[in-house]
Design a protein around this motif. Structure first.
Motif, PDB file in Angstrom:
ATOM      1  N   PRO A   1      12.793  42.287   8.847  1.00  0.00           N
ATOM      2  CA  PRO A   1      12.548  41.808   7.482  1.00  0.00           C
ATOM      3  C   PRO A   1      11.082  41.982   7.087  1.00  0.00           C
ATOM      4  CG  PRO A   1      12.572  39.965   8.991  1.00  0.00           C
ATOM      5  CD  PRO A   1      12.894  41.183   9.813  1.00  0.00           C
ATOM      6  N   PHE A   2      10.780  41.635   5.835  1.00  0.00           N
ATOM      7  CA  PHE A   2       9.390  41.444   5.451  1.00  0.00           C
ATOM      8  C   PHE A   2       8.848  40.272   6.255  1.00  0.00           C
ATOM      9  CE2 PHE A   2      10.836  43.517   1.483  1.00  0.00           C
ATOM     10  CZ  PHE A   2       9.820  44.448   1.307  1.00  0.00           C
ATOM     11  N   CYS A   3       7.602  40.351   6.695  1.00  0.00           N
ATOM     12  CA  CYS A   3       7.006  39.241   7.419  1.00  0.00           C
ATOM     13  C   CYS A   3       6.818  38.036   6.488  1.00  0.00           C
ATOM     14  CB  CYS A   3       5.675  39.652   8.042  1.00  0.00           C
ATOM     15  SG  CYS A   3       4.335  39.860   6.857  1.00  0.00           S
ATOM     16  N   SER A   4       6.468  36.905   7.053  1.00  0.00           N
ATOM     17  CA  SER A   4       6.345  35.672   6.274  1.00  0.00           C
ATOM     18  C   SER A   4       5.315  35.786   5.158  1.00  0.00           C
ATOM     19  CB  SER A   4       5.971  34.508   7.202  1.00  0.00           C
ATOM     20  OG  SER A   4       6.940  34.317   8.197  1.00  0.00           O
ATOM     21  N   VAL A   5       4.210  36.458   5.440  1.00  0.00           N
ATOM     22  CA  VAL A   5       3.150  36.599   4.445  1.00  0.00           C
ATOM     23  C   VAL A   5       3.607  37.499   3.312  1.00  0.00           C
ATOM     24  CG1 VAL A   5       0.795  37.432   4.054  1.00  0.00           C
ATOM     25  CG2 VAL A   5       1.334  36.095   6.109  1.00  0.00           C
ATOM     26  N   CYS A   6       4.265  38.602   3.636  1.00  0.00           N
ATOM     27  CA  CYS A   6       4.774  39.496   2.600  1.00  0.00           C
ATOM     28  C   CYS A   6       5.815  38.797   1.735  1.00  0.00           C
ATOM     29  CB  CYS A   6       5.371  40.751   3.231  1.00  0.00           C
ATOM     30  SG  CYS A   6       4.150  41.888   3.939  1.00  0.00           S
ATOM     31  N   GLN A   7       6.682  38.020   2.358  1.00  0.00           N
ATOM     32  CA  GLN A   7       7.696  37.302   1.588  1.00  0.00           C
ATOM     33  C   GLN A   7       7.061  36.335   0.599  1.00  0.00           C
ATOM     34  OE1 GLN A   7      11.194  35.715   3.509  1.00  0.00           O
ATOM     35  NE2 GLN A   7      11.039  37.158   5.214  1.00  0.00           N
TER      36      GLN A   7
ATOM     37  N   MET B   1       6.552  46.591   6.185  1.00  0.00           N
ATOM     38  CA  MET B   1       5.353  47.329   5.798  1.00  0.00           C
ATOM     39  C   MET B   1       4.644  47.971   6.996  1.00  0.00           C
ATOM     40  SD  MET B   1       5.847  46.831   2.673  1.00  0.00           S
ATOM     41  CE  MET B   1       4.487  47.850   2.091  1.00  0.00           C
ATOM     42  N   PHE B   2       5.196  47.785   8.215  1.00  0.00           N
ATOM     43  CA  PHE B   2       4.563  48.345   9.409  1.00  0.00           C
ATOM     44  C   PHE B   2       5.368  49.481  10.038  1.00  0.00           C
ATOM     45  CE2 PHE B   2       3.623  47.881  14.124  1.00  0.00           C
ATOM     46  CZ  PHE B   2       2.400  48.535  14.066  1.00  0.00           C
ATOM     47  N   THR B   3       6.660  49.317  10.202  1.00  0.00           N
ATOM     48  CA  THR B   3       7.489  50.321  10.864  1.00  0.00           C
ATOM     49  C   THR B   3       8.777  50.562  10.074  1.00  0.00           C
ATOM     50  OG1 THR B   3       8.749  48.725  12.161  1.00  0.00           O
ATOM     51  CG2 THR B   3       6.679  49.530  13.125  1.00  0.00           C
TER      52      THR B   3
ATOM     53  N   PHE C   1      12.874  53.052   0.241  1.00  0.00           N
ATOM     54  CA  PHE C   1      13.041  52.351  -1.029  1.00  0.00           C
ATOM     55  C   PHE C   1      12.453  50.945  -0.963  1.00  0.00           C
ATOM     56  CE2 PHE C   1      15.815  49.513  -3.596  1.00  0.00           C
ATOM     57  CZ  PHE C   1      15.527  50.006  -4.853  1.00  0.00           C
ATOM     58  N   VAL C   2      12.810  50.191   0.057  1.00  0.00           N
ATOM     59  CA  VAL C   2      12.360  48.805   0.170  1.00  0.00           C
ATOM     60  C   VAL C   2      10.860  48.745   0.465  1.00  0.00           C
ATOM     61  CG1 VAL C   2      12.631  46.655   1.464  1.00  0.00           C
ATOM     62  CG2 VAL C   2      14.640  48.015   0.877  1.00  0.00           C
ATOM     63  N   HIS C   3      10.383  49.594   1.382  1.00  0.00           N
ATOM     64  CA  HIS C   3       8.966  49.612   1.742  1.00  0.00           C
ATOM     65  C   HIS C   3       8.090  49.956   0.532  1.00  0.00           C
ATOM     66  CE1 HIS C   3       5.430  50.661   4.340  1.00  0.00           C
ATOM     67  NE2 HIS C   3       5.216  51.516   3.357  1.00  0.00           N
TER      68      HIS C   3
END
Length: 472
Positions: free
Chosen positions: A444-450, A437-439, A301-303
């Motif tokens: 959490p979402f990485c800094s760039v995704c956030q 977005m990787f595993t 859901f989150v991904h």
């Protein structure tokens, strides 16, 4: 008083009532090398436009496509949004090199007061947008259809933080639930929404969201899964096995989907399917999907919502994909992947510490060797139609190994450029070693995704957002 009537009355009570939502339905036809567009119908949806006039112009530079609405007389830009589409994904599959296909799509914007030019643009390899289709829309045309489709059922407020125009409006749309399963749908929806708001930056921006629930009753429980001979005529038309990928859940019934969703104020949609087999999908600006009863539904859901909401790219590259490999290394428009390692041009260069090397080293080969063994076992489980519990056990073991392995890397938790992303082991880089977005790891979402997610929230609910041109 039902929710639909309340929304209409609230809109009319203001000094400047919100316009209704206008929709252009069209057919998108072609193959890997050419595409064409043709009008299906013009629709005025039942509800007022949910967006804010002060946030009509999209400056995020996201999406494979972009549409603009311009005043026909003055050419003034009134509204714009970037988006992606099922066609845009399908044209990268091997099938698109062999046959033509047609997909149904829609563009939604505030109903204009007078004729407008609707211009559809597609992103070129140099990342510029180029016009591919244009049509004039007259809101007073006799063929504009204002009729109300059959009601899909009661609209449920799952999270209410204020008027739709001031918030990000998110619709949870059930598919494959029977009338007797309505309570289960609402329970599933509330559970997953609660999980979404434990992830930053959604957690910190929860007050900027409204979440709605809508569940058209299905005659049969569940959705189609053609690879196992299961077919269901579910209201929204969601199905497993999209593009031949057993885990990919989409609906190709756009007209049905749009008519049902028109009974809710929405900018983003999650199609919550009644099933326990691992699966989901997400397309920027269209919708995301998830199988509600699977053990991994919170992660999926989150991904997948990350794809749909902020155009985030898949950062994994070891799972099988329906898409053909890229013929050349074009810089992706997605903000969390890159093909450029020039420190002066890196999308997230401001987040990289001076002592972090580019590319950033990690034990890539060891990771890939383990992933290949997992994929081999995954194929066996599906080929033999083993119980879903065996797939769950495999994914759990994989998660436990990956969490331990990745957390011990030298640059774990650092922003850099880690090779391997967008389904390819070479040439594409992701910002951090691990991310939603990787595993399937508990990270959490990485800094760039956030940062990318925050930018989209600002587009719909941010204070002092750019794009203050008045909507039509």
């Amino acid at each position: 008083m039902n929710v639909l009537l309340a929304l209409l009355l609230a809109a009319s009570a203001t000094s400047a009532p919100a316009p209704r939502t206008f929709r252009v339905d069209y057919f998108h036809t072609g193959n890997a090398t050419e595409e064409r567009f043709s009008l299906d119908r013009l629709v005025v949806e039942p509800l007022p436009w949910p967006g804010s006039p002060s946030r009509a112009i999209d400056e995020t530079n996201l999406g494979k496509y972009l549409f603009e609405v311009r005043d026909r007389d003055t050419n003034r830009l009134l509204y714009s949004r970037g988006f992606a589409s099922i066609y845009g994904e399908w044209e990268t599959t091997p099938e698109a090199r062999e046959v033509n296909r047609t997909f149904h799509e829609s563009l939604r914007f505030p109903t204009p007061e007078k004729p407008v030019q609707v211009i559809l643009k597609k992103r070129a390899k140099d990342n510029s947008f180029r016009e591919v289709w244009s049509l004039t829309v007259d809101p007073k045309d006799m063929f504009v259809d204002p009729s109300e489709p059959a009601s899909p059922g009661a609209l449920v407020k799952l999270l209410d933080n204020g008027p739709p125009a001031d918030k990000v409006d998110f619709l949870i749309l059930g598919d494959g639930y029977t009338e007797k399963e309505r309570a289960r749908f609402e329970k599933d929806a509330r559970r997953l929404v609660d999980i979404l708001f434990t992830f930053s930056p959604f957690k910190e921006r929860k007050q900027d969201f409204n979440v709605w629930g809508l569940m058209p009753a299905s005659r049969q429980s569940g959705i189609s899964r053609p690879s196992t001979g299961i077919y269901r005529d579910s209201p929204v038309g969601a199905t497993y096995d999209a593009f031949g990928s057993e885990r990919y859940v989409l609906t190709f019934e756009n007209r049905r989907f749009r008519d049902i969703a028109s009974f809710a104020p929405y900018e983003f949609v999650e199609i919550l399917v009644n099933g326990n087999t691992y699966g989901g999908g997400g397309i920027f600006g269209l919708y995301s999907t998830v199988a509600a009863d699977n053990l991994w539904s919170p992660y999926v859901f989150v991904h997948e919502f990350g794809h749909h909401f902020a155009g985030l790219a898949d950062e994994y590259y070891t799972s099988e994909s329906a898409y053909a490999p890229a013929e050349d290394r074009v810089e992706p428009w997605e903000k969390n992947v890159t093909a450029l390692l020039d420190p002066s041009r890196l999308k997230w260069k401001d987040l990289v510490a001076a002592n972090t090397p580019l590319p950033t080293p990690w034990k890539k080969e060891e990771y890939e060797n383990h992933a290949r063994e997992v994929q081999k076992e995954r194929r066996r489980i599906r080929a033999e139609r083993r119980p879903e519990s065996e797939m769950d056990a495999l994914f759990t073991a994989q998660r436990d190994w990956e969490e331990q392995f990745l957390s011990k890397q030298q640059y774990s938790g650092k922003v850099g450029a880690f090779e391997g992303a967008m389904y390819e082991a070479r040439g594409y880089y992701r910002p951090q070693l691990d991310c939603v977005m990787f595993t399937r790891d508990r990270v959490p979402f990485c800094s760039v995704c956030q940062r990318a997610i925050s930018e989209v929230i600002d587009l719909y609910a941010g204070k002092g957002a750019k794009g203050t041109k008045k909507a039509p």
